[in-house]
Design a protein around this motif. Sequence first.
Motif: not given
Length: 293
Positions: A33-57
């Motif tokens: 549903v989304e790809e991010l290249g940094s952790g700056e707004h990652a928590a907000e994006e995760i809470m917005f999209y509510q994905p089942d699984i987060v693959l995170i560096d």
Amino acid sequence: MTMMSTFLIIDDDISVRKMLEQLIMKNNLGKVVEELGSGEHAAEEIMFYQPDIVLIDFLLPQKDGVEIIQSCRSLGYKGKFIMISQVDNDNMIAKAYENGIIFFIHKPINRIEAINVIKGVCQNLQLERSVAMIKDAVFHIDQGKQINPQDSWKDQITPVFTDIGIVGESGYKDLLKLIGEIIILKKKSKSSNYQLQDIYLQIAEEESLLHNTPVLARTIEQRIRRTILKGLQNIAALGNDDYYNNKFTEYSSVLFDFKQVKQEIRHINNPKEDRGKINVKKFVEGVVSKLNF
């Protein structure tokens, strides 16, 4: 009807993001549903999209993976995290496990490892959904009846431990007690934090009272570690004989650190090589993730 899982990928390397997206799509594992290249707004994006699984560096610009996971958990996010890492530092990896990571994909990414890990998490999610639907259906059929699974988790765990060849090991019963205590904690709260040392001490005290003989927490820990190490050795032997063995592909990444399984395989072929290592918390969390309780 099987519900497809949704994914959000966070990695500062675009080639890694595209590789993971391709693996997910080609193996029909779900939708990114989304790809991010940094952790700056990652928590907000995760809470917005509510994905089942987060693959995170693990290591990200602005905010690292562990910080993001902590933020999301504090905000009530219930999804699964799979960490992608080239970090070899044991303390950093242990910190990730302490914060709820039980699935790792190592860099450089091994496609077989990645597919097996992601498939395993998707299967666990599907099982959780099925169980929730069954419980909901039973509840509506008769609200007066209570579902009481008793110790059904022990029946579920026996085939797993039989597959990895540790039934009958000296620390087998201690391992069952450890998992039983963790299940009790998780029934109270799925995101429950615990210290293994506290549970080792509790088991030791119970054994001391039962046998009227002092038992040290260190003794319990050593027996459990030896039992899990035996499982690692057995799984590595299976993989050494046949890399596509069903038991090897099912358990090598979920119960063990895949990098350490490969190290054990190297030891099998050359005893001068170091042996693989085990992480007790990853193992027990991996086992618990496969249970319906």
